[in-house]
Design an enzyme around this catalytic site. Structure first.
Site, PDB file in Angstrom:
ATOM      1  N   ARG A 108     -37.608  -9.022  29.728  1.00 47.05           N
ATOM      2  CA  ARG A 108     -36.490  -9.691  29.064  1.00 47.05           C
ATOM      3  C   ARG A 108     -36.063 -10.981  29.772  1.00 47.05           C
ATOM      4  NH1 ARG A 108     -34.168  -5.547  25.715  1.00 47.05           N
ATOM      5  NH2 ARG A 108     -36.015  -4.520  24.865  1.00 47.05           N
ATOM      6  N   SER A 145     -29.212  -4.889  21.126  1.00 49.30           N
ATOM      7  CA  SER A 145     -28.878  -4.397  22.468  1.00 49.30           C
ATOM      8  C   SER A 145     -27.953  -5.391  23.174  1.00 49.30           C
ATOM      9  CB  SER A 145     -30.146  -4.197  23.293  1.00 49.30           C
ATOM     10  OG  SER A 145     -30.953  -3.185  22.729  1.00 49.30           O
ATOM     11  N   GLU A 183     -27.655  -9.002  27.620  1.00 52.45           N
ATOM     12  CA  GLU A 183     -28.793  -9.514  26.865  1.00 52.45           C
ATOM     13  C   GLU A 183     -28.309 -10.525  25.837  1.00 52.45           C
ATOM     14  OE1 GLU A 183     -32.275  -7.777  23.911  1.00 52.45           O
ATOM     15  OE2 GLU A 183     -31.820  -6.742  25.776  1.00 52.45           O
TER      16      GLU A 183
END
Length: 288
Positions: A167, A218, A283
């Site tokens: 990520r 998320s 995120e």
């Protein structure tokens, strides 16, 4: 050509459906228009932000100052270079890219089909999904290079230079860089296999995600503990609530405000630190 809208409501441009107005919403038709708007903002010292599909974004109800430049129209190319190379603009939706790949009998990273974002956002975050038997698919798996505007010129960055990790990527550390397109080299795959994989992925998604509500997907990436996620399931403040299926997923139940979501985020961050002594990293991006 560029379309400019004054005091445009940003809630219309985010999947969470929250946010005040942008002073100016700029929608360029092509790369030239995009670079022209950036140049204009720099010359006039006007703050600007780049907007894709708004799927990883929480915007303040007070809105944002300056320009919000939406790049979906400017970066929308989708070209088959040869039998297995595809160049795709950063404003192209991930699902459209995957369908295009499958229709050309190529592997399409089908596990990523459930992500409601653009190629630009996926490359920026190195979007990934864990599938059956812990198989992992990342947008960077078959990526060759990324075309960017670095604030001065357009240039290509090869995969190795992108520093992809879980990520994360080099783009997190280069605020002035704008992703324009990405080049992929994909292995051959029968169309029917790709279609089957998509059906399997979306069936699983419907079982574990509350897709009937607006959300930003998320909320946290690394260092978000399973204990925190379990405890946060179903926690609600105002019109925002963590999914009963997923304690890392906040839903807008209808009319949720910026403060509602922010309160739930901070609650989870405090709890995560108490549970693991680690800071949960966001995120999503927050615009204030």
């Amino acid at each position: 050509m560029v379309k400019r809208l004054e005091n445009e409501a940003l809630e219309k441009y985010t999947t969470l459906k929250i946010g005040g107005t942008a002073e100016i919403m700029s929608i360029p038709d092509d790369i030239e228009g995009l670079l022209s708007e950036i140049s204009f903002c720099k010359q006039k010292r006007i703050p600007y932000r780049i907007l894709g599909n708004g799927s990883n974004l929480l915007v303040s109800d007070k809105g944002v100052k300056g320009f919000v430049i939406k790049l979906n129209k400017a970066c929308n190319k989708l070209n088959l270079r040869n039998a297995n190379k595809i160049e795709v603009g950063s404003g192209v939706m991930l699902q459209k890219f995957i369908n295009f790949s499958i229709n050309n009998n190529l592997y399409g990273n089908e596990l990523l089909y459930s992500i409601p974002g653009t190629i630009g956002g996926a490359v920026f975050m190195n979007a990934s999904i864990v599938g059956k038997e812990n198989t992992v698919a990342s947008i960077s798996d078959c990526l060759l290079s990324v075309k960017i505007f670095d604030g001065e010129q357009i240039k290509d960055i090869v995969k190795k230079e992108c520093n992809f990790n879980y990520r994360s990527s080099i783009f997190h550390k280069r605020d002035s860089w704008i992703i324009l397109s990405a080049l992929f080299e994909l292995p051959s795959q029968e169309k029917a296999i790709g279609r089957k994989k998509i059906k399997e992925r979306m069936k699983r998604v419907r079982q574990h995600q509350d897709r009937q509500y607006p959300s930003a997907g998320s909320i946290f990436r690394g260092n978000y503990s399973r204990i925190t996620s379990f405890i946060m399931k179903g926690k609600r403040f105002g019109k925002a609530m963590y999914s009963k299926h997923n304690g890392n997923w906040i839903n807008n139940l209808g009319g949720a405000k910026f403060r509602d979501v922010l309160f739930l985020i901070k609650m989870a961050q405090v709890l995560n630190f108490l549970c693991s002594l680690k800071k949960a990293r966001l995120e999503i991006e927050i615009w204030r």
